[in-house]
Design a protein around this motif. Structure first.
Motif, PDB file in Angstrom:
ATOM      1  N   VAL A 457       2.020  75.112  28.138  1.00  0.00           N
ATOM      2  CA  VAL A 457       0.874  75.910  28.459  1.00  0.00           C
ATOM      3  C   VAL A 457      -0.102  74.829  29.038  1.00  0.00           C
ATOM      4  CG1 VAL A 457      -1.208  77.113  27.744  1.00  0.00           C
ATOM      5  CG2 VAL A 457       1.085  77.812  27.244  1.00  0.00           C
ATOM      6  N   LYS A 458      -0.403  73.556  28.374  1.00  0.00           N
ATOM      7  CA  LYS A 458      -1.327  72.780  28.601  1.00  0.00           C
ATOM      8  C   LYS A 458      -0.862  72.115  30.098  1.00  0.00           C
ATOM      9  CE  LYS A 458      -3.399  68.391  27.067  1.00  0.00           C
ATOM     10  NZ  LYS A 458      -3.157  67.556  28.323  1.00  0.00           N
ATOM     11  N   LYS A 459       0.281  71.834  30.204  1.00  0.00           N
ATOM     12  CA  LYS A 459       0.739  71.128  31.644  1.00  0.00           C
ATOM     13  C   LYS A 459       0.655  72.179  32.839  1.00  0.00           C
ATOM     14  CE  LYS A 459       3.385  68.365  34.201  1.00  0.00           C
ATOM     15  NZ  LYS A 459       3.110  66.792  34.461  1.00  0.00           N
ATOM     16  N   LEU A 460       0.776  73.426  32.506  1.00  0.00           N
ATOM     17  CA  LEU A 460       0.677  74.503  33.505  1.00  0.00           C
ATOM     18  C   LEU A 460      -0.836  74.607  33.879  1.00  0.00           C
ATOM     19  CD1 LEU A 460       2.254  76.823  35.196  1.00  0.00           C
ATOM     20  CD2 LEU A 460       1.373  78.532  33.305  1.00  0.00           C
ATOM     21  N   ASP A 461      -1.769  74.533  32.860  1.00  0.00           N
ATOM     22  CA  ASP A 461      -3.344  74.526  33.051  1.00  0.00           C
ATOM     23  C   ASP A 461      -3.808  73.310  33.844  1.00  0.00           C
ATOM     24  OD1 ASP A 461      -3.579  76.988  31.588  1.00  0.00           O
ATOM     25  OD2 ASP A 461      -4.311  76.219  29.832  1.00  0.00           O
ATOM     26  N   ASP A 462      -3.104  72.352  33.570  1.00  0.00           N
ATOM     27  CA  ASP A 462      -3.561  71.211  34.489  1.00  0.00           C
ATOM     28  C   ASP A 462      -3.051  70.993  35.844  1.00  0.00           C
ATOM     29  OD1 ASP A 462      -4.434  70.065  32.041  1.00  0.00           O
ATOM     30  OD2 ASP A 462      -2.947  68.676  31.407  1.00  0.00           O
ATOM     31  N   MET A 463      -1.864  71.662  36.013  1.00  0.00           N
ATOM     32  CA  MET A 463      -1.514  71.857  37.640  1.00  0.00           C
ATOM     33  C   MET A 463      -2.039  73.063  38.066  1.00  0.00           C
ATOM     34  SD  MET A 463       2.783  71.307  37.567  1.00  0.00           S
ATOM     35  CE  MET A 463       3.062  72.569  36.434  1.00  0.00           C
ATOM     36  N   THR A 464      -2.978  74.004  37.368  1.00  0.00           N
ATOM     37  CA  THR A 464      -3.423  75.020  38.252  1.00  0.00           C
ATOM     38  C   THR A 464      -4.648  74.531  38.639  1.00  0.00           C
ATOM     39  OG1 THR A 464      -2.274  76.739  36.647  1.00  0.00           O
ATOM     40  CG2 THR A 464      -4.598  77.305  37.556  1.00  0.00           C
ATOM     41  N   ARG A 465      -5.439  73.734  37.711  1.00  0.00           N
ATOM     42  CA  ARG A 465      -6.682  73.172  38.041  1.00  0.00           C
ATOM     43  C   ARG A 465      -6.619  72.078  39.162  1.00  0.00           C
ATOM     44  NH1 ARG A 465      -7.362  73.307  32.275  1.00  0.00           N
ATOM     45  NH2 ARG A 465      -6.775  71.502  32.126  1.00  0.00           N
ATOM     46  N   ASN A 466      -5.600  71.424  39.405  1.00  0.00           N
ATOM     47  CA  ASN A 466      -5.387  70.398  40.194  1.00  0.00           C
ATOM     48  C   ASN A 466      -5.176  71.272  41.589  1.00  0.00           C
ATOM     49  OD1 ASN A 466      -4.750  67.761  41.460  1.00  0.00           O
ATOM     50  ND2 ASN A 466      -2.425  68.386  41.501  1.00  0.00           N
ATOM     51  N   PHE A 467      -4.203  72.258  41.529  1.00  0.00           N
ATOM     52  CA  PHE A 467      -4.126  72.921  43.011  1.00  0.00           C
ATOM     53  C   PHE A 467      -5.330  73.730  43.217  1.00  0.00           C
ATOM     54  CE2 PHE A 467       0.538  72.958  41.729  1.00  0.00           C
ATOM     55  CZ  PHE A 467       1.211  72.123  42.700  1.00  0.00           C
ATOM     56  N   GLN A 468      -5.969  74.116  42.335  1.00  0.00           N
ATOM     57  CA  GLN A 468      -7.230  75.071  42.841  1.00  0.00           C
ATOM     58  C   GLN A 468      -8.159  73.891  43.522  1.00  0.00           C
ATOM     59  OE1 GLN A 468      -8.236  76.729  39.112  1.00  0.00           O
ATOM     60  NE2 GLN A 468      -7.552  78.632  39.656  1.00  0.00           N
ATOM     61  N   GLY A 474      -4.200  78.710  42.513  1.00  0.00           N
ATOM     62  CA  GLY A 474      -3.720  77.581  41.527  1.00  0.00           C
ATOM     63  C   GLY A 474      -2.601  78.123  40.529  1.00  0.00           C
ATOM     64  N   PRO A 475      -2.434  79.470  40.165  1.00  0.00           N
ATOM     65  CA  PRO A 475      -1.802  80.005  39.165  1.00  0.00           C
ATOM     66  C   PRO A 475      -0.409  80.068  39.725  1.00  0.00           C
ATOM     67  CG  PRO A 475      -3.724  81.195  38.997  1.00  0.00           C
ATOM     68  CD  PRO A 475      -3.932  80.109  40.155  1.00  0.00           C
ATOM     69  N   THR A 476      -0.181  80.706  41.262  1.00  0.00           N
ATOM     70  CA  THR A 476       1.023  80.744  41.782  1.00  0.00           C
ATOM     71  C   THR A 476       1.539  79.561  42.115  1.00  0.00           C
ATOM     72  OG1 THR A 476       0.233  82.845  42.621  1.00  0.00           O
ATOM     73  CG2 THR A 476       2.028  81.825  43.663  1.00  0.00           C
ATOM     74  N   ALA A 477       0.842  78.674  42.568  1.00  0.00           N
ATOM     75  CA  ALA A 477       1.326  77.357  42.927  1.00  0.00           C
ATOM     76  C   ALA A 477       1.935  76.377  41.700  1.00  0.00           C
ATOM     77  CB  ALA A 477       0.461  76.396  43.499  1.00  0.00           C
ATOM     78  N   ALA A 478       1.179  76.616  40.601  1.00  0.00           N
ATOM     79  CA  ALA A 478       1.576  75.889  39.434  1.00  0.00           C
ATOM     80  C   ALA A 478       2.823  76.466  38.848  1.00  0.00           C
ATOM     81  CB  ALA A 478       0.392  75.942  38.286  1.00  0.00           C
ATOM     82  N   LEU A 479       2.786  77.798  38.708  1.00  0.00           N
ATOM     83  CA  LEU A 479       4.096  78.266  38.387  1.00  0.00           C
ATOM     84  C   LEU A 479       5.522  78.085  39.287  1.00  0.00           C
ATOM     85  CD1 LEU A 479       2.995  82.074  37.273  1.00  0.00           C
ATOM     86  CD2 LEU A 479       4.056  80.171  35.643  1.00  0.00           C
ATOM     87  N   SER A 480       4.962  77.899  40.393  1.00  0.00           N
ATOM     88  CA  SER A 480       6.130  77.562  41.538  1.00  0.00           C
ATOM     89  C   SER A 480       6.813  76.246  41.236  1.00  0.00           C
ATOM     90  CB  SER A 480       5.717  77.738  42.838  1.00  0.00           C
ATOM     91  OG  SER A 480       6.816  77.040  43.856  1.00  0.00           O
ATOM     92  N   LYS A 481       5.715  75.219  40.896  1.00  0.00           N
ATOM     93  CA  LYS A 481       5.701  73.758  40.833  1.00  0.00           C
ATOM     94  C   LYS A 481       6.543  73.544  39.290  1.00  0.00           C
ATOM     95  CE  LYS A 481       5.289  69.316  41.362  1.00  0.00           C
ATOM     96  NZ  LYS A 481       5.984  68.442  42.446  1.00  0.00           N
ATOM     97  N   SER A 483       8.311  75.540  37.769  1.00  0.00           N
ATOM     98  CA  SER A 483       9.827  76.008  37.896  1.00  0.00           C
ATOM     99  C   SER A 483      10.686  75.077  38.667  1.00  0.00           C
ATOM    100  CB  SER A 483      10.013  77.553  38.831  1.00  0.00           C
ATOM    101  OG  SER A 483      11.522  77.849  38.868  1.00  0.00           O
ATOM    102  N   GLY A 484      10.185  74.497  39.801  1.00  0.00           N
ATOM    103  CA  GLY A 484      10.819  73.535  40.402  1.00  0.00           C
ATOM    104  C   GLY A 484      11.201  72.280  39.656  1.00  0.00           C
ATOM    105  N   MET A 485      10.356  72.040  38.579  1.00  0.00           N
ATOM    106  CA  MET A 485      10.635  70.810  37.950  1.00  0.00           C
ATOM    107  C   MET A 485      11.597  71.120  36.762  1.00  0.00           C
ATOM    108  SD  MET A 485       6.569  69.715  37.160  1.00  0.00           S
ATOM    109  CE  MET A 485       6.964  68.501  35.817  1.00  0.00           C
ATOM    110  N   VAL A 486      11.605  72.369  36.657  1.00  0.00           N
ATOM    111  CA  VAL A 486      12.690  72.642  35.257  1.00  0.00           C
ATOM    112  C   VAL A 486      14.080  72.703  36.206  1.00  0.00           C
ATOM    113  CG1 VAL A 486      13.662  74.517  33.856  1.00  0.00           C
ATOM    114  CG2 VAL A 486      11.203  74.105  33.888  1.00  0.00           C
ATOM    115  N   ALA A 487      14.075  73.295  37.382  1.00  0.00           N
ATOM    116  CA  ALA A 487      15.349  73.304  38.254  1.00  0.00           C
ATOM    117  C   ALA A 487      16.070  71.992  38.420  1.00  0.00           C
ATOM    118  CB  ALA A 487      15.091  73.987  39.440  1.00  0.00           C
ATOM    119  N   GLN A 488      15.010  71.006  38.757  1.00  0.00           N
ATOM    120  CA  GLN A 488      15.365  69.569  39.109  1.00  0.00           C
ATOM    121  C   GLN A 488      15.950  69.107  37.792  1.00  0.00           C
ATOM    122  OE1 GLN A 488      12.449  66.310  39.460  1.00  0.00           O
ATOM    123  NE2 GLN A 488      13.192  66.329  41.653  1.00  0.00           N
TER     124      GLN A 488
END
Length: 529
Positions: A457-468, A474-481, A483-488
């Protein structure tokens, strides 16, 4: 198996210990080696440039894989057949016709305007080119005395391992500097010279025309159905969930029927299409098993390195080629050392060193991360290149060095076939493991990336703020990012699983190396494909 009839024309005597071949024969042999290099190189030269070919021919992602598959299926049928054809037609006729046909087919590939044309031309290229490869090994035993095979063996082994290894590198440079058409056009001028040299200089043997009346057409049909279907199933099975795909299932049935027909004819005909008697030699049998396994290592890593660099690092064909030249350079430097050592140490011990070196290289790759680049891959590539040469020379010397000369043509075809089949089986297993373990690891990682995990959750929040902060959703881009990290990470873990398996495989081979019998000191062999 029925005993083969004696040839109407007596075979040439084996070379004596000190007799040197004439300059004419040496030049002819070098031309044959170069022709073999072209045929083997063309297996992998398109691998790093399939995207360019796909765009040029407007092909789908499913269709473009057949640029390689059609070549491999056709080649795997011709390689064992070449032994019989060399006896029937003579090495001179078979090699010259194969070189001419390969050159013409290469030119046709460059003129292809559709994926259908390319598939047909590549199949012709693979089938005809396959006739050149085993002929070189039989010729090495025919014209060179055993005392000279410490030089000849590393030369052929180098060509056989270097060509598929540098294929992606050469292909990447050519397609980037010119166009994909030149992947095939580069064969034309050398192919003409090889054809002329083969036709005018080769005089190693004479045709056995009486074999034509005994040609086993049913055996040929059975072998083509068996090996061709096997290659297709191994190529397409992993990506289509094996027997869940109707076409793979049909070809599996054809494979089984073809195998029954082929082996029945082999063991009942007076002159079978392929003579399996060489397997009664313990060294040849073990050597073929080792050759099969070396095919897994040779073609497996040639496939895995570009796949990692393309999928994880985002490299294009030129960058992949530049990153992978190290293995080829290591082979080139190690070839004379392998020849030197083959005359001064137990070949079985030399083979063990090679297997352990290969295992050490793949063990290092089990520490793979998404940040690995040229320098991290440097030592594993060097170990791979050196180990392949240290394995190749003793395997072929031990396998072919004790066979009588009248079995060399058929045996060299079978020996080359084992390496090709090892590569095909290895790639099928590797792809299956990658797919299955990727799904497994993704599922396990996804279990921990949930709203119940504070770190996630903390990682997701940090990425959300960064994209915003960059004006994005922010939320959509963070979730996509995320998911990509998990897939990689799942993909990386599946690569590591494959490298673990390869490490265990080659470390185990080192133990079995001592089961082979040490041949006479003068015996030696050629390389493999």
């Amino acid at each position: 198996m029925a005993t083969a009839t004696t040839a109407a024309i007596p075979a040439r005597p084996a070379p004596s210990e000190d007799a040197l071949p004439s300059t004419r024969r040496i030049v002819a042999f070098l031309a044959m080696v170069f022709g073999m290099f072209m045929a083997i190189l063309d297996i992998q030269i398109v691998s790093a440039s399939l995207t360019e070919i796909q765009a040029g021919l407007s092909a789908s992602s499913d269709e473009i894989s057949w640029v390689q598959t059609s070549y491999l299926i056709a080649e795997v049928v011709m390689i064992p057949l070449s032994g019989f054809l060399a006896r029937l037609l003579s090495t001179r006729v078979l090699f010259a016709v194969s070189a001419a046909g390969f050159t013409l087919a290469s030119a046709l590939c460059a003129t292809a305007t559709s994926i259908e044309q390319m598939i047909v031309y590549r199949a012709i290229q693979g089938f005809i080119g396959g006739g050149m490869i085993p002929s070189v090994f039989a010729a090495a035993f025919t014209i060179f005395p055993p005392s000279r095979r410490a030089v000849v063996s590393p030369m052929i082994g180098l060509v056989a391992t270097l060509a598929p290894t540098i294929g992606p590198t050469v292909g990447g440079y050519i397609s980037h500097a010119m166009s994909w058409h030149w992947l095939f056009l580069i064969n034309v001028v050398p192919g003409v010279f090889v054809t002329i040299a083969a036709w005018t200089l080769i005089d190693f043997d004479r045709p056995e025309r009486d074999l034509l009346s005994k040609f086993d057409w049913w055996g040929l049909i059975g072998m083509a159905a068996f090996l061709g279907s096997l290659e297709y199933v191994l190529e397409e099975g992993p990506r289509n969930d094996w027997m869940q795909d109707e076409t793979v299932l049909v070809f599996s049935i054809v494979l089984a029927i073809g195998a029954i027909v082929f082996f029945y004819r082999v063991f009942t005909q007076e002159e079978p299409i392929v003579d399996l008697r060489a397997f009664t030699n313990v060294n040849f049998a073990f050597g073929s098993v080792f050759s099969f396994t070396m095919g897994i290592g040779l073609y497996g890593l040639t496939y895995l390195y570009p796949l990692f660099l393309g999928q994880i690092r985002g490299y294009d064909s030129l960058m992949i080629g530049e990153a992978l030249f190290v293995s080829g350079l290591a082979m080139f430097i190690t070839a004379p050392l392998a020849g030197f050592l083959s005359t001064r140490m137990d070949l079985r011990a030399m083979m063990m060193v090679g297997f352990l070196g290969f295992a050490a290289g793949t063990w290092q790759l089990t520490h793979l991360t998404a940040d690995w680049d040229f320098y991290e891959l440097l030592l594993p590539q060097i170990l791979r290149g050196m180990s392949l040469m240290l394995c190749m020379v003793p395997i072929n010397n031990l396998a072919l060095g004790t066979l009588p000369h009248d079995r060399l043509k058929n045996a060299s075809g079978l020996f080359n076939l084992t390496r090709n089949l090892g590569g095909a089986v290895g790639l099928a297993v590797i792809n299956t493991v990658l797919i299955r373990r990727n799904d497994f690891h993704y599922g396990r990682l996804a279990e921990h990336v949930t709203w119940a995990n504070p770190e996630a959750v903390k990682k997701l929040d940090d990425m959300t703020r960064n994209f915003q902060s960059h004006g994005l959703d922010g939320p959509t881009a963070a979730l996509s990012k995320l998911s990509g990290m998990v897939a990689q990470q799942a993909t990386l873990m599946s690569f590591i699983d494959v490298f673990y398996l390869l490490t265990v495989l080659f470390a185990s081979l080192a133990v079995f190396a001592m089961l082979m019998r040490k041949p006479p000191a003068a015996a030696g062999g050629g390389g493999g494909h």
